[in-house]
Scaffold this active site. Structure first.
Site, PDB file in Angstrom:
ATOM      1  N   ALA A 112      25.912  48.141 104.886  1.00 60.58           N
ATOM      2  CA  ALA A 112      24.504  48.105 105.295  1.00 60.58           C
ATOM      3  C   ALA A 112      24.223  46.798 106.015  1.00 60.58           C
ATOM      4  O   ALA A 112      24.661  45.733 105.573  1.00 60.58           O
ATOM      5  CB  ALA A 112      23.587  48.234 104.076  1.00 60.58           C
ATOM      6  N   GLU A 135      33.654  57.722 103.936  1.00 62.99           N
ATOM      7  CA  GLU A 135      32.965  58.873 104.513  1.00 62.99           C
ATOM      8  C   GLU A 135      31.788  58.340 105.313  1.00 62.99           C
ATOM      9  O   GLU A 135      31.124  57.392 104.888  1.00 62.99           O
ATOM     10  CB  GLU A 135      32.427  59.831 103.442  1.00 62.99           C
ATOM     11  N   ASN A 137      26.280  60.085 112.719  1.00 57.94           N
ATOM     12  CA  ASN A 137      26.058  58.647 112.859  1.00 57.94           C
ATOM     13  C   ASN A 137      27.093  58.055 113.820  1.00 57.94           C
ATOM     14  O   ASN A 137      28.071  57.440 113.415  1.00 57.94           O
ATOM     15  CB  ASN A 137      26.108  57.959 111.495  1.00 57.94           C
ATOM     16  N   TYR A 144      33.376  51.715 112.941  1.00 57.44           N
ATOM     17  CA  TYR A 144      34.570  51.889 112.114  1.00 57.44           C
ATOM     18  C   TYR A 144      35.817  52.046 112.984  1.00 57.44           C
ATOM     19  O   TYR A 144      36.858  51.449 112.706  1.00 57.44           O
ATOM     20  CB  TYR A 144      34.414  53.090 111.175  1.00 57.44           C
TER      21      TYR A 144
END
Length: 164
Positions: free
Chosen positions: A86, A119, A124, A131
């Protein structure tokens, strides 16, 4: 982190990446509530920090003490399961998420983990791109994984320490 003479510092580089502790709980709760439709509770976060020996949590702390972001994973056997990443909306697009991921990968490598798995919501694209930029690759899909909207999850894996 040392800076070369004359190098320009990006805003996110002013954050310090460090291990989280119980004193960070209020900041972690704020990040969860700000960033996620289904945030982890204060009790769950407290348990992760205080009672879960498999949990690893890193925070990005601004010079004023504000927690700009965090990443967490569980170290289980020889693999890490990423539980959350986050970054506060006001701190996004400054490289903090990438710095947190790279610090997590470094910590996992130091623990001799073979890889990291996570996951991510299929829709998104920003997170998926982030990633992929640090070496995670899609390896599968979980249909209707997210309970709040039944969105699919993409499973991603990052090989580390040259192991497979």
């Amino acid at each position: 982190m040392t800076e070369q003479a004359g190098s320009a510092k990006l805003p996110g580089e002013t954050c310090t990446i460090r291990r989280a502790n119980l004193a960070d709980l209020a900041g972690l709760v704020l990040l969860e509530q700000t960033c996620f439709a289904m945030p982890w509770s204060e009790q769950s976060l407290r348990q992760e920090l205080a009672d879960n020996p498999a949990a690893r949590c890193l925070v990005a702390e601004a010079p004023d003490g504000f927690l700009a972001g965090y990443v967490a994973y569980w170290s289980v056997l020889d693999e890490g399961q990423v539980t959350n990443l986050a970054v506060h909306p006001a701190w996004r697009r400054r490289g903090i998420g990438r710095r947190l991921l790279l610090a997590m990968i470094s910590l996992a490598a130091a623990e001799h983990l073979s890889g990291l798995v996570l996951e991510v919501r299929a829709g998104n694209q920003a997170a998926r791109g982030l990633y992929e930029s640090v070496g995670f690759q899609p390896i599968g899909q979980r249909k209707e994984y997210y309970a709040n909207n039944r969105e699919d999850a993409i499973i991603m894996f990052k090989n580390i320490n040259g192991l497979s």
